[in-house]
Design an enzyme around this catalytic site. Structure first.
Site, short mmCIF file in Angstrom:
data_model
loop_
_atom_site.label_atom_id
_atom_site.label_comp_id
_atom_site.label_asym_id
_atom_site.label_seq_id
_atom_site.Cartn_x
_atom_site.Cartn_y
_atom_site.Cartn_z
NE ARG A 49 -1.77 -1.30 3.70
CZ ARG A 49 -2.15 -1.46 4.96
NH1 ARG A 49 -3.42 -1.53 5.25
NH2 ARG A 49 -1.26 -1.58 5.93
CE LYS A 154 6.34 -19.06 12.66
NZ LYS A 154 7.17 -18.27 13.59
CE LYS A 188 17.05 -21.92 11.49
NZ LYS A 188 17.80 -20.70 11.59
CG ASP A 241 7.18 -16.99 17.42
OD1 ASP A 241 6.88 -16.67 16.26
OD2 ASP A 241 8.26 -16.70 17.96
CG HIS A 246 10.48 -22.70 13.78
ND1 HIS A 246 10.09 -22.63 12.47
CD2 HIS A 246 10.57 -21.40 14.20
CE1 HIS A 246 9.96 -21.36 12.11
NE2 HIS A 246 10.25 -20.60 13.14
#
Ligand code: NDP
Ligand code: BG6
Length: 493
Positions: A49, A154, A188, A241, A246
């Site tokens: 935006r 995510k 990773k 989180d 993970h």
């Protein structure tokens, strides 16, 4: 093996004025261009935006590359090659007319009227739904020729229901093989190495089960707090989180059965089986210890407590630390606890997987030396000192029968091969159409199913209490008591 090179494509980044684009996506794409891994027909179109021209966007991205790219200094010709691929358009995520402009822009950028289009959702998740719908209805509906793919960042949903709803919404407009749900841990190097270590060696897999393994400990520790992400973190906590994505990815890679072949679906089928057999062990309490950091000292610096952070409620009960005991109900792992812990504002940034083996069944040595024998321990260091170490017992030289633990160590640094950033690998794989390192729809739902009972117990007031810990310490004292109750202790890191 020759480096893999994708076909030309146009990548549209929604939310291109944001932090992820600046710190991760653009530096990774620059590194891929600098390594000559992307074809000349590759270009990037930022969509957001904030009004700005393509020229301003290029200047900002130059700073991003200078600050965060791996390959520095930046040679002028490499920069110019990259800059000519950068474009920007201002648009509203909810306005269909802006998507029709986007479609025209993509057609104009497409060589000879046909090319491949990759869409990257790098906005807050609240705007994923309208973006997906408008791409489907305004941009790609009439498309012929060339592939279309979408990368979804995510967090994927806030709970099981919202993750299912997002999957259904995506499937209205995209086939599963066009959807790339990103979990950067899978990009990773050392995380990918878990599979190589397990399945490209003959000596570890035969002992990788409940007959030989006493328990597994996985730690994802961060010194960082929540920075300026308070409003996101307040709704997430460490359970959403880190744990749901993970951490459960690490658990499934350690615990999965060998796939029949190294294809995206074969690998992901095995991971899903683990997730379906995984549960938080509630045989004692709710199987968790949760905590929140108070003020403290990290690396000699005073840091504020969680509730003093920007955009955090003064009476917040969001957890910034969580330890859980997980069990896997299958033939390989029944009875072997997987202790996992993750927290913000811990003393060291370290991610590691430790496999502790059982003691030898018969101790042949005198009682005094037997006490000195420690069980074998295999540690996969994910970051920051990437490597693998194995602890075993050896005789102390001399006439006595003294025994001591010694450590055999492999460090990635010793290879002196540059390690690519996770986003480099994942962006390249998505362009190549390889979804092995991306999460499938049933995988993401299975991992939400593992943690939903914990969230529900907390919400109903039946779960563990929120304990406080001082920033710069290894979490609440209750976490030590939790594992000590099983006769074990956390690794000292
Ligand atoms: P930002 O908060 O920086 O948002 C990105 C852009 O989205 C902003 O520049 C803004 O652009 C637009 N935006 C922000 N809020 C809104 C809103 N409420 N409604 C509409 N547009 C909005 O996010 P990040 O770049 O940090 O992250 C993007 C995504 O990636 C998120 O889903 C995040 O969870 C995920 N992620 C981020 C990581 C990181 O390191 N930053 C790591 C892992 C995942 P404009 O106003 O110009 O439209
Ligand atoms: C992100 C989390 O997914 O991973 C952050 O949202 C966390 O809170 C980060 O800091 C950790 O990633 P890494 O690669 O630094 O271990």
């Amino acid at each position: 093996m020759l480096p893999r090179r994708p076909e030309p494509c146009l990548m549209v980044i929604f939310g291109a004025s944001g932090d992820l684009t600046y710190r991760k996506l653009i530096p990774a794409l620059y590194d891929l261009v600098a390594a000559r891994l992307l074809p000349s027909g590759f270009a990037i179109l930022g969509f957001a935006r904030k009004p700005k021209t393509s020229e301003t966007f290029r200047q900002e991205m130059r700073r991003a590359v200078e600050e965060f790219a791996r390959s520095r200094p930046i040679p002028i010709d490499t920069w110019e090659d990259f800059a000519r691929r950068l474009h920007y358009m201002t648009g509203d995520y909810n306005n269909p007319a802006d998507y029709r402009r986007l479609q025209q822009e993509l057609e104009a950028l497409s060589p000879a009227g046909r090319s491949n289009w990759m869409f990257y959702l790098a906005t807050p998740p609240e705007v994923y739904r309208p973006i997906v719908e408008h791409i489907g209805s305004e941009v790609t509906l009439q498309r012929q020729g060339g592939w279309t793919r979408i990368i979804v960042e995510k967090p994927f949903g806030h709970d099981l229901d919202s993750a299912r709803a997002l999957n259904q919404h995506l499937h209205r407009w995209f086939r599963e093989d066009q959807i790339y749900r990103i979990d950067h841990y899978l990009g990773k190097e050392t995380v990918q190495n878990i599979l190589v270590f397990r399945f490209a060696n003959g000596i570890f897999e035969p002992i990788w089960d409940r007959r030989y393994v006493d328990h597994v400990q996985i730690t994802v520790a961060e010194t960082l707090g929540i920075g300026n992400r308070g409003s996101y973190y307040e709704r997430a906590g460490v359970i959403r989180d880190i744990m749901q994505n993970h951490m459960l990815q690490l658990v499934s890679l350690v615990a999965m059965e060998p796939p029949a072949e190294f294809t995206a679906d074969a690998v992901r089928n095995e991971k899903v089986k683990v997730l379906k057999a995984l549960r938080v062990d509630t045989s004692r309490g709710d199987g968790t210890v949760r905590g929140q950091y108070g003020p403290g000292v990290i690396n000699g610096q005073f840091v504020p407590g969680y509730t003093q952070e920007q955009d955090v409620a003064p009476d917040s009960t969001t957890e910034t630390y969580l330890a859980m005991r997980l069990m896997i109900d299958n033939w390989r792992w029944a009875g072997v606890p997987f202790y996992v812990r993750s927290g913000k504002r811990l003393p060291r940034r370290v991610t590691e997987i430790a496999i502790q083996f059982k003691m030898p069944p018969l101790l042949l040595f005198s009682e005094r030396t037997a006490n000195e024998i420690q069980p074998n321990l295999l540690v996969l260091n994910i970051q920051p000192d990437e490597g693998i170490s194995l602890r075993f017992s050896a005789k102390v030289p001399g006439s006595g029968e003294n025994i001591q633990p010694v450590i055999m160590n492999f460090s990635y640094n010793a290879l002196q091969t540059p390690v690519p950033d996770a986003y480099e690998r994942l962006l390249l794989d998505a362009m190549l159409g390889d979804s092995t390192l991306f999460t499938r729809h049933d995988e993401v739902e299975a991992s939400w199913s593992v943690i939903m009972p914990v969230i529900e117990r907390w919400q109903s007031g039946q779960g563990s209490f929120l304990e406080m810990y001082r920033a710069g310490t290894w979490g609440p004292k209750e976490a030590d008591d939790f594992i000590a109750a099983d006769g074990r202790s956390w690794r000292v890191l």
